[in-house]
Write an enzyme that holds these catalytic residues in place. Sequence first.
Site, PDB file in Angstrom:
ATOM      1  N   ASN A  75    -106.492 -24.347 -12.475  1.00 50.56           N
ATOM      2  CA  ASN A  75    -105.276 -25.382 -12.829  1.00 50.56           C
ATOM      3  C   ASN A  75    -103.868 -25.013 -12.293  1.00 50.56           C
ATOM      4  OD1 ASN A  75    -107.314 -27.222 -13.801  1.00 50.56           O
ATOM      5  ND2 ASN A  75    -107.043 -26.609 -15.974  1.00 50.56           N
ATOM      6  N   ASP A 115    -109.625 -26.173 -23.451  1.00 50.10           N
ATOM      7  CA  ASP A 115    -110.813 -25.986 -22.719  1.00 50.10           C
ATOM      8  C   ASP A 115    -111.251 -24.773 -23.050  1.00 50.10           C
ATOM      9  OD1 ASP A 115    -109.543 -27.777 -20.727  1.00 50.10           O
ATOM     10  OD2 ASP A 115    -108.064 -26.274 -19.809  1.00 50.10           O
TER      11      ASP A 115
HETATM   12  N1  EPU Z   1    -102.096 -38.339 -21.147  1.00 48.34           N
HETATM   13  C1  EPU Z   1    -101.793 -39.573 -21.455  1.00 48.34           C
HETATM   14  N2  EPU Z   1    -101.210 -40.369 -20.414  1.00 48.34           N
HETATM   15  C2  EPU Z   1    -101.125 -39.578 -19.294  1.00 48.34           C
HETATM   16  C3  EPU Z   1    -101.406 -38.212 -19.086  1.00 48.34           C
HETATM   17  C4  EPU Z   1    -101.971 -37.852 -20.512  1.00 48.34           C
HETATM   18  O1  EPU Z   1    -102.063 -40.272 -22.518  1.00 48.34           O
HETATM   19  O2  EPU Z   1    -100.701 -40.232 -18.356  1.00 48.34           O
HETATM   20  C5  EPU Z   1    -102.934 -37.521 -22.390  1.00 48.34           C
HETATM   21  C6  EPU Z   1    -104.216 -37.185 -22.299  1.00 48.34           C
HETATM   22  O3  EPU Z   1    -105.327 -38.244 -22.261  1.00 48.34           O
HETATM   23  C7  EPU Z   1    -104.295 -36.237 -23.290  1.00 48.34           C
HETATM   24  C8  EPU Z   1    -103.174 -35.602 -23.405  1.00 48.34           C
HETATM   25  O4  EPU Z   1    -102.201 -36.386 -22.965  1.00 48.34           O
HETATM   26  O5  EPU Z   1    -104.737 -36.841 -24.397  1.00 48.34           O
HETATM   27  C9  EPU Z   1    -102.851 -34.212 -22.733  1.00 48.34           C
HETATM   28  O6  EPU Z   1    -103.415 -34.351 -21.499  1.00 48.34           O
HETATM   29  P1  EPU Z   1    -102.841 -33.476 -20.327  1.00 48.34           P
HETATM   30  O7  EPU Z   1    -102.174 -34.557 -19.390  1.00 48.34           O
HETATM   31  O8  EPU Z   1    -102.027 -32.395 -20.787  1.00 48.34           O
HETATM   32  O9  EPU Z   1    -103.908 -32.772 -19.578  1.00 48.34           O
HETATM   33  P2  EPU Z   1    -104.201 -32.715 -17.919  1.00 48.34           P
HETATM   34  O10 EPU Z   1    -103.060 -32.519 -17.314  1.00 48.34           O
HETATM   35  O11 EPU Z   1    -104.682 -34.177 -17.373  1.00 48.34           O
HETATM   36  C10 EPU Z   1    -104.831 -30.582 -17.787  1.00 48.34           C
HETATM   37  C11 EPU Z   1    -105.819 -29.572 -17.456  1.00 48.34           C
HETATM   38  C12 EPU Z   1    -106.976 -29.979 -18.287  1.00 48.34           C
HETATM   39  C13 EPU Z   1    -106.731 -29.275 -19.710  1.00 48.34           C
HETATM   40  C14 EPU Z   1    -105.501 -30.112 -20.277  1.00 48.34           C
HETATM   41  C15 EPU Z   1    -104.922 -29.818 -21.479  1.00 48.34           C
HETATM   42  C16 EPU Z   1    -105.430 -29.545 -14.844  1.00 48.34           C
HETATM   43  C17 EPU Z   1    -105.749 -30.175 -13.655  1.00 48.34           C
HETATM   44  N3  EPU Z   1    -106.278 -30.059 -15.853  1.00 48.34           N
HETATM   45  O12 EPU Z   1    -105.124 -31.731 -17.818  1.00 48.34           O
HETATM   46  O13 EPU Z   1    -108.030 -29.045 -17.683  1.00 48.34           O
HETATM   47  O14 EPU Z   1    -107.877 -29.698 -20.562  1.00 48.34           O
HETATM   48  O15 EPU Z   1    -104.215 -30.031 -19.230  1.00 48.34           O
HETATM   49  O16 EPU Z   1    -104.585 -28.320 -21.434  1.00 48.34           O
HETATM   50  O17 EPU Z   1    -104.637 -28.816 -15.100  1.00 48.34           O
HETATM   51  C18 EPU Z   1    -110.358 -28.201 -17.358  1.00 48.34           C
HETATM   52  O18 EPU Z   1    -109.849 -27.433 -16.675  1.00 48.34           O
HETATM   53  O19 EPU Z   1    -111.548 -28.352 -17.670  1.00 48.34           O
HETATM   54  C19 EPU Z   1    -109.357 -29.301 -17.891  1.00 48.34           C
HETATM   55  C20 EPU Z   1    -109.664 -30.674 -18.071  1.00 48.34           C
END
Ligand code: EPU
Length: 418
Positions: A23, A304
């Site tokens: 990530n 995670d």
């Molecule tokens: N969310 C929204 N709208 C958006 C974006 C996110 O509602 O436009 C919500 C998501 O649905 C969730 C919350 O905000 O309920 C937090 O999600 P976040 O955006 O922080 O997650 P992400 O950036 O999509 C990253 C990691 C994930 C990890 C999460 C939380 C990357 C590529 N992915 O995801 O990693 O679980 O942060 O720490 O950085 C993994 O590695 O298996 C993985 C899923």
Amino acid sequence: MSKFIITGGKRLSGEIEVMGAKNAALKILAASILSDKKMIVTNVPNIEEINRLLELMEAIGTEVHREGSTLTLQTKEIATTELDPTLVSKIRASVLLVGPLLIRSGEVRMPHPGGCAIGQRPIDLFIEGYKKLGAEIKEDNDGYTFKCKKFKGMTYIFPKISVTVTEALMMAATMAEGTTVLKNAACEPEIQVLAEYLNRVGAKIEGAGTNTIKIEGVKELTADTYEVIPDRIEAGSFAILGALIGDDIKIVNCRPDHLESLWAMFDRMGIDYQLGKDWVQVFGGVKIKAVDVQTHEYPGFVTDLQQPFTVLLTQADGMSLVHETIFEGRLFYTDMLKMMGANIIMCDPHRVIVNGPTKLYGRRLTSPDLRAGFAMVLAGLVAEGTTEIDNIYQIDRGYSQIEKRLQKLGAEIKRVVD
Ligand code: EPU
């Protein structure tokens, strides 16, 4: 289709190395498009998720050269501003390319992105944030068209903390006209190192790692060498493995300081471990206590690690409550642990109660997503008998050659290609 076949019940020991953080690497690779200069990235994990992003970048004109874990990237010119629908459907991080592409060429066409099936995963905050930076965005049945000649500084208060949206807006704002302030931003280590890198190549970012990030736009960025930090989720997953079935497992090339909330849990559970600057040693075989856990944004308990940690709780003495607060679909894998003999009661999609310790038995399983997939591997190693896990592409998305690294610890796990 490949699958893992695991014979459980063997105690493990030895040393296991942590790879570069998926990530962190994904974001830094996307950031390379901000400049037309050559960037060298070292310690890049060889995993499916990274390979998919590289394919997407090659399609838009990035020259990619790989030698072991070192990548050389250069996007002299943007060949197309249409992101490939098949690739975008496989990887959610595609949305990170929108900012750099708009900066370079003023227009992007992107279908709705895919990723792990762990909840709805909307992109509304990306859309809102890019709009606030001045982008015009049109949505139709097939996806989105973004247009923007020049981003303009703005203040954005996150209604919900998001890791990737914080990174995407921070990247986009580096070359905006004026100052951007991101409030209620995410604080994950991956964001801090991305900001450190961007500052090194000419950006003016303050406060990354706190919940208020200030970005003063600059006219251009150059490129440099970047070493990807060790993957804290891998390190934490291996530490949990050590607590479950290790005699003495040393996890090397890691950053224990990125996992403080896990060590706090280990202390509450009575797990025996030692921390060094870049290593962790876990001594299993002790009786462990049940503990309640609630996932939270950094520096809270990371979502995670919730899945491997739940496997650990099946072997802890007493009743634990697992409360998944970040994603709404990230506990359904517990059905498979129940099939294996775990005593787990689902209260609602966000909460399960685990009663332990229970003996687990080998079963035929399917990996539903990346982290739950690794939890299946852990459960298989603990269980009596043979466990078969299919759909392991999901595990390969984030863990490089995991079976080989586990075999070195004495695990009986093999990859079988059907
Ligand atoms: N969310 C929204 N709208 C958006 C974006 C996110 O509602 O436009 C919500 C998501 O649905 C969730 C919350 O905000 O309920 C937090 O999600 P976040 O955006 O922080 O997650 P992400 O950036 O999509 C990253 C990691 C994930 C990890 C999460 C939380 C990357 C590529 N992915 O995801 O990693 O679980 O942060 O720490 O950085 C993994 O590695 O298996 C993985 C899923």
